[in-house]
Write a protein that holds these residues in place. Structure first.
Motif, PDB file in Angstrom:
ATOM      1  N   ALA A 443       0.705  -1.409   0.386  1.00 39.28           N
ATOM      2  CA  ALA A 443       0.253  -0.334   0.092  1.00 39.28           C
ATOM      3  C   ALA A 443       0.526   1.228  -0.580  1.00 39.28           C
ATOM      4  O   ALA A 443       1.933   1.049   0.423  1.00 39.28           O
ATOM      5  CB  ALA A 443      -1.287  -0.472   1.088  1.00 39.28           C
ATOM      6  N   ASP A 444       0.697   2.408  -0.638  1.00 44.23           N
ATOM      7  CA  ASP A 444       1.518   3.527  -0.980  1.00 44.23           C
ATOM      8  C   ASP A 444       1.010   3.666   0.528  1.00 44.23           C
ATOM      9  O   ASP A 444       2.915   4.795   0.202  1.00 44.23           O
ATOM     10  CB  ASP A 444       0.305   4.441  -1.855  1.00 44.23           C
ATOM     11  CG  ASP A 444      -0.398   4.429  -2.147  1.00 44.23           C
ATOM     12  OD1 ASP A 444      -1.383   4.387  -0.871  1.00 44.23           O
ATOM     13  OD2 ASP A 444      -1.083   5.127  -2.913  1.00 44.23           O
ATOM     14  N   VAL A 445       0.473   4.147   1.000  1.00 47.82           N
ATOM     15  CA  VAL A 445       0.560   5.189   2.298  1.00 47.82           C
ATOM     16  C   VAL A 445       1.155   4.464   3.615  1.00 47.82           C
ATOM     17  O   VAL A 445       0.802   5.411   4.537  1.00 47.82           O
ATOM     18  CB  VAL A 445      -0.642   5.658   2.936  1.00 47.82           C
ATOM     19  CG1 VAL A 445      -1.360   6.704   1.420  1.00 47.82           C
ATOM     20  CG2 VAL A 445      -2.075   4.365   2.763  1.00 47.82           C
ATOM     21  N   GLY A 446       1.267   3.270   3.237  1.00 48.48           N
ATOM     22  CA  GLY A 446       1.991   2.217   5.051  1.00 48.48           C
ATOM     23  C   GLY A 446       0.916   1.433   5.230  1.00 48.48           C
ATOM     24  O   GLY A 446      -0.250   0.981   3.708  1.00 48.48           O
ATOM     25  N   ALA A 447       1.237   0.726   6.076  1.00 46.47           N
ATOM     26  CA  ALA A 447      -0.124  -0.952   6.221  1.00 46.47           C
ATOM     27  C   ALA A 447      -1.888  -0.067   6.056  1.00 46.47           C
ATOM     28  O   ALA A 447      -1.918  -0.025   7.944  1.00 46.47           O
ATOM     29  CB  ALA A 447       0.307  -1.244   6.687  1.00 46.47           C
ATOM     30  N   HIS A 448      -2.475  -0.143   5.491  1.00 49.96           N
ATOM     31  CA  HIS A 448      -3.706   0.692   5.947  1.00 49.96           C
ATOM     32  C   HIS A 448      -4.831  -0.688   4.633  1.00 49.96           C
ATOM     33  O   HIS A 448      -4.539  -1.010   3.159  1.00 49.96           O
ATOM     34  CB  HIS A 448      -3.911   1.664   4.793  1.00 49.96           C
ATOM     35  CG  HIS A 448      -4.928   2.569   5.326  1.00 49.96           C
ATOM     36  ND1 HIS A 448      -6.011   1.836   5.965  1.00 49.96           N
ATOM     37  CD2 HIS A 448      -5.605   3.488   4.438  1.00 49.96           C
ATOM     38  CE1 HIS A 448      -7.177   2.802   6.390  1.00 49.96           C
ATOM     39  NE2 HIS A 448      -6.995   3.919   5.187  1.00 49.96           N
ATOM     40  N   HIS A 449      -5.864  -0.688   5.144  1.00 52.52           N
ATOM     41  CA  HIS A 449      -7.057  -1.769   4.494  1.00 52.52           C
ATOM     42  C   HIS A 449      -7.670  -1.140   3.441  1.00 52.52           C
ATOM     43  O   HIS A 449      -7.643  -2.329   3.005  1.00 52.52           O
ATOM     44  CB  HIS A 449      -7.449  -2.130   5.734  1.00 52.52           C
ATOM     45  CG  HIS A 449      -8.700  -1.573   5.875  1.00 52.52           C
ATOM     46  ND1 HIS A 449      -7.578  -0.871   6.704  1.00 52.52           N
ATOM     47  CD2 HIS A 449     -10.051  -1.441   5.710  1.00 52.52           C
ATOM     48  CE1 HIS A 449      -8.826   0.169   7.553  1.00 52.52           C
ATOM     49  NE2 HIS A 449     -10.050  -0.044   6.332  1.00 52.52           N
ATOM     50  N   ASN A 450      -7.691   0.672   3.378  1.00 59.47           N
ATOM     51  CA  ASN A 450      -8.219   0.187   1.977  1.00 59.47           C
ATOM     52  C   ASN A 450      -8.003   0.091   0.872  1.00 59.47           C
ATOM     53  O   ASN A 450      -8.790   0.240  -0.257  1.00 59.47           O
ATOM     54  CB  ASN A 450      -8.370   1.913   2.952  1.00 59.47           C
ATOM     55  CG  ASN A 450      -7.728   3.189   2.086  1.00 59.47           C
ATOM     56  OD1 ASN A 450      -6.621   2.764   2.092  1.00 59.47           O
ATOM     57  ND2 ASN A 450      -8.557   4.020   2.057  1.00 59.47           N
ATOM     58  N   ARG A 451      -6.665   0.404   0.689  1.00 61.85           N
ATOM     59  CA  ARG A 451      -6.426  -0.589  -0.300  1.00 61.85           C
ATOM     60  C   ARG A 451      -6.414  -1.368  -1.183  1.00 61.85           C
ATOM     61  O   ARG A 451      -6.319  -1.617  -2.670  1.00 61.85           O
ATOM     62  CB  ARG A 451      -4.406   0.031  -0.762  1.00 61.85           C
ATOM     63  CG  ARG A 451      -4.187   1.181  -0.260  1.00 61.85           C
ATOM     64  CD  ARG A 451      -4.729   2.343  -0.945  1.00 61.85           C
ATOM     65  NE  ARG A 451      -3.990   3.797  -0.930  1.00 61.85           N
ATOM     66  CZ  ARG A 451      -4.184   4.707  -0.778  1.00 61.85           C
ATOM     67  NH1 ARG A 451      -5.800   4.691  -0.008  1.00 61.85           N
ATOM     68  NH2 ARG A 451      -3.693   5.982  -0.152  1.00 61.85           N
ATOM     69  N   SER A 452      -6.942  -2.230  -0.238  1.00 60.45           N
ATOM     70  CA  SER A 452      -6.684  -3.934  -0.951  1.00 60.45           C
ATOM     71  C   SER A 452      -7.516  -4.484   0.703  1.00 60.45           C
ATOM     72  O   SER A 452      -6.553  -5.118   1.279  1.00 60.45           O
ATOM     73  CB  SER A 452      -5.676  -4.184  -1.379  1.00 60.45           C
ATOM     74  OG  SER A 452      -5.617  -5.758  -1.744  1.00 60.45           O
ATOM     75  N   TRP A 453      -8.272  -4.806   0.542  1.00 56.20           N
ATOM     76  CA  TRP A 453      -9.342  -5.768   1.650  1.00 56.20           C
ATOM     77  C   TRP A 453      -9.460  -7.149   0.810  1.00 56.20           C
ATOM     78  O   TRP A 453      -9.928  -7.703   0.334  1.00 56.20           O
ATOM     79  CB  TRP A 453      -9.957  -4.984   1.950  1.00 56.20           C
ATOM     80  CG  TRP A 453     -10.901  -5.762   3.497  1.00 56.20           C
ATOM     81  CD1 TRP A 453     -10.179  -5.688   5.131  1.00 56.20           C
ATOM     82  CD2 TRP A 453     -12.277  -6.370   3.874  1.00 56.20           C
ATOM     83  NE1 TRP A 453     -11.144  -6.499   4.962  1.00 56.20           N
ATOM     84  CE2 TRP A 453     -12.373  -6.926   4.925  1.00 56.20           C
ATOM     85  CE3 TRP A 453     -12.617  -7.299   2.297  1.00 56.20           C
ATOM     86  CZ2 TRP A 453     -13.096  -7.445   5.365  1.00 56.20           C
ATOM     87  CZ3 TRP A 453     -14.349  -7.880   3.048  1.00 56.20           C
ATOM     88  CH2 TRP A 453     -14.017  -8.066   4.433  1.00 56.20           C
ATOM     89  N   ALA A 454      -8.105  -8.175   1.093  1.00 54.22           N
ATOM     90  CA  ALA A 454      -7.862  -9.561   0.794  1.00 54.22           C
ATOM     91  C   ALA A 454      -7.897 -10.065   0.685  1.00 54.22           C
ATOM     92  O   ALA A 454      -8.079 -11.818   0.623  1.00 54.22           O
ATOM     93  CB  ALA A 454      -6.439  -9.116  -0.521  1.00 54.22           C
ATOM     94  N   ILE A 455      -8.403 -10.437   2.420  1.00 50.88           N
ATOM     95  CA  ILE A 455      -8.339 -11.559   3.448  1.00 50.88           C
ATOM     96  C   ILE A 455      -9.243 -12.561   3.098  1.00 50.88           C
ATOM     97  O   ILE A 455      -9.587 -13.149   3.073  1.00 50.88           O
ATOM     98  CB  ILE A 455      -8.626 -10.523   4.541  1.00 50.88           C
ATOM     99  CG1 ILE A 455      -8.701 -12.237   6.294  1.00 50.88           C
ATOM    100  CG2 ILE A 455      -9.844  -9.914   5.002  1.00 50.88           C
ATOM    101  CD1 ILE A 455      -8.273 -11.432   7.476  1.00 50.88           C
ATOM    102  N   THR A 456     -10.862 -11.952   2.638  1.00 47.39           N
ATOM    103  CA  THR A 456     -11.919 -12.619   2.529  1.00 47.39           C
ATOM    104  C   THR A 456     -11.277 -13.824   1.004  1.00 47.39           C
ATOM    105  O   THR A 456     -11.368 -14.974   0.816  1.00 47.39           O
ATOM    106  CB  THR A 456     -12.958 -12.328   1.747  1.00 47.39           C
ATOM    107  OG1 THR A 456     -12.708 -11.245   0.384  1.00 47.39           O
ATOM    108  CG2 THR A 456     -13.510 -11.373   2.605  1.00 47.39           C
TER     109      THR A 456
END
Ligand code: SF4
Length: 613
Positions: A443-456
């Motif tokens: 993620a470009d900003v650091g560890a943020h889920h809103n770029r790609s929420w891929a856990i599902t």
């Protein structure tokens, strides 16, 4: 040009002057708005020598071309700057009513530059721009400042404020709006604080010119009707994002005790159902949103009633499980504490949990902290948040974030300082979720889920299997940030399965630009390469090393819960990055290749970075 106001407002705090600049058609066609405008303006205007808290840094605020219109959930605005948490590209998205208001005031973006000599409010009332003295509001907590400014000027103004944490340059200070909505991540509140901006107030009364008014209205109506008919519409809305708490625990990925494990025994005491039954008093929505995820709550702590919007999932995860607070009333109380102080609840929860683990391990002591602190103790967390916001005592160190705190504390604390690039990790334990781990790493900003929420996707596709994970992450990194460029909330798509194609059908009716959904995705990909390039330009030595996760995620197997004994290895981390870089068209060091940038219309970046490969 339709769908846009056609102008950008620039406010210089040093000179007290403001002016408008025309929005070029090229800018609209190539970068759309919102996140796209933020990224392009930051890349063009900031020299690498600019420090996040220097007068030369700028803050950009941009709604999108679909913000403020008649379609579901069209009230998102994007903030961006050179960020204090990472020293690189920083942005954050905010709901509420600011996006629509800035559109109605007649601007496609606002650029704030320079530094005011005294605390100020930037007030935008259509074309009347004022920089007002804000000394009386300085020191106020976020909601109190918002209310006071509305009381003093006019309730019609939409107001975004910073709290004491922003004033004191806490590196994860947020921007607050609508008494409970935040641009939470990456510390943009602190950059406003460094410029002496206590608040931005906006009121507008103008129309947004549309290419085809009747066609856009018809499409908007179709989109609302489609949302109402989705099965998830009635199931998801009562709990909002908090509804995912049970599932994340059941797959063993709920951050618990500073990400020591992924299962919190008491999760049912703080989940969405408990929240709804025990403390929620009404739903609260952003502009034009039919699926209000905001839950306004009346909770109680030590016999006193408190009122707060929330807690939403990330707060439940990072302040609840991660600090081991097992009472929904107490999570709500801490939610109010961080909101009022102007601290991002994701980074804030991480930092407090890091401090609690340091305390348990004897790395910091009672003498350092000023009292005993422990996991599961609400007063310990509230005490630390207050110190952080004021930068008092140990709070001065913790205000720097876990990366810098660990560098200063040493004693192997970096292994459990849970961040990537200096930004603390969102509420999904990734060590047995390789796609989610890769999402955080890249993620470009650091560890943020809103770029790609891929856990599902991890759970559905197999968590031992690394093949295909990079493809999914890349796909999501184009879809999700596209909502931020268009000025929309992604949750109708994520949570109730709203059709993406409908946005593509609406876009030309609004703007007259003949793009479909695939064209829009192509622009989102361009923006992704641009923000990576911003980091290459601004962070000395930026590359692969900056994408690595903390050692806890590859050295420690999951110690408990449904995936006990599972995890990824260091080799897995390297394999994931290799696969991702190759598919992105970046070098093995994680630098975008010349040919990749040219393919995406970013020749100016090739020139700026002087790339040869
Ligand atoms: Fe706002 Fe939630 Fe609606 Fe999105 S789903 S627009 S965040 S209320």
């Amino acid at each position: 040009m339709k769908g846009y106001a056609g102008q950008i407002l620039r406010v210089n705090l040093t000179t007290g002057q403001s002016r408008t600049e025309p929005l070029s058609e090229d800018m609209a066609r190539n970068f759309l708005g919102g996140r796209g405008f933020v990224a392009k303006i930051l890349f063009d205007e900031l020299d690498p020598s600019v420090e996040p808290f220097s007068e030369e840094n700028i803050v950009v605020m941009a709604p999108g071309p679909l913000s403020g219109l008649f379609l579901p959930s069209s009230g998102k605005i994007h903030f961006g700057t050179k960020g204090p948490a990472t020293g690189g590209y920083a942005d954050s998205n905010m709901g509420g009513h600011m996006a629509s208001e800035l559109r109605y005031a007649g601007y496609d973006a606002l650029i704030i530059e320079g530094k005011a000599d005294k605390p100020c409010v930037v007030m935008i009332d259509d074309d009347r721009i004022q920089i007002l003295n804000a000394e009386k509001y300085w020191g106020m907590k976020s909601f109190e400042a918002e209310k006071a400014i509305k009381d003093d000027y006019n309730d019609e103004f939409q107001v975004a404020t910073i709290g004491p944490a922003g004033e004191n340059l806490v590196k994860y200070a947020c921007i607050s709006h609508d008494f409970g909505r935040q641009a939470g991540r990456t510390g943009i509140g602190a950059v406003l604080g460094s410029k002496n901006v206590k608040a931005i107030a906006v009121r507008g009364s103008q129309d947004i010119p549309l290419q085809d008014v009747k066609g856009a209205l018809k499409k908007g109506r179709q989109m609302f009707m489609s949302a109402f008919k989705k099965p998830g519409f009635k199931e998801w809305t009562p709990y909002g994002t908090a509804g995912v708490t049970d599932w994340v625990n059941e797959v063993g990925s709920f951050p618990t005790k500073n990400f020591y494990t992924g299962y919190f025994d008491d999760y049912k005491k703080i989940n969405g159902q408990t929240m709804r039954e025990a403390i929620t008093i009404t739903d609260k929505a952003c502009f034009n949103c039919p699926i209000p995820c905001g839950k306004y709550a009346k909770a109680s702590y030590k016999g006193e009633d408190i009122y707060v919007e929330g807690p939403e999932y990330e707060t439940i995860a990072l302040i609840g499980g991660n600090c081991m607070i097992d009472d929904i009333n107490e999570v709500a109380y801490l939610n109010l504490v961080v909101d009022q102080l102007g601290i991002d609840s994701i980074s804030g929860g991480n930092v407090v949990a890091f401090a609690l683990e340091c305390y348990e391990k004897g790395i910091i002591t009672k003498e350092d902290v000023g009292r005993e602190i422990k996991f599961g103790d609400t007063d310990s967390a509230a005490y630390l948040f207050e110190l952080i916001a004021k930068r008092e005592g140990i709070g001065d160190l913790l205000a720097e974030g876990v990366k810098i705190a660990a560098e200063k504390l040493g004693q192997d604390s970096a292994k459990f300082a849970i961040h990537v690039k200096g930004l603390e990790v969102s509420g999904y334990e990734p060590r047995y979720n390789p796609a989610m781990l890769l999402s955080f790493m890249t993620a470009d900003v650091g560890a943020h889920h809103n770029r790609s929420w891929a856990i599902t996707y991890d759970v559905a596709s197999g968590r031992d299997n690394l093949e295909g994970k990079a493809d999914k992450v890349i796909e999501l990194q184009h879809i999700r940030p596209l909502f931020d460029a268009l000025g929309l909330c992604r949750l109708p798509w994520v949570e109730i399965g709203f059709e993406l194609e409908l946005y593509g059908e609406l876009f030309p009716l609004v703007t007259g630009i003949d793009y479909d959904w695939d064209d829009l995705i192509g622009i989102s990909e361009r923006i992704w390469h641009l923000t990576r390039s911003f980091n290459v330009k601004h962070i000395p030595g930026f590359g692969r090393d900056w994408d690595y996760p903390p050692a806890r995620f590859y050295e420690e197997k999951m110690p408990s819960g449904p995936i006990e004994g599972k995890g990824v290895s260091w080799d897995d981390v390297e394999w994931l990055l290799d696969d991702y870089y190759k598919k992105r068209g970046w070098t093995e060091a994680g630098i975008p290749k010349k040919a990749t940038l040219k393919k995406h219309g970013l020749d100016f970046v090739v020139h700026e970075l002087a790339l040869t490969e």
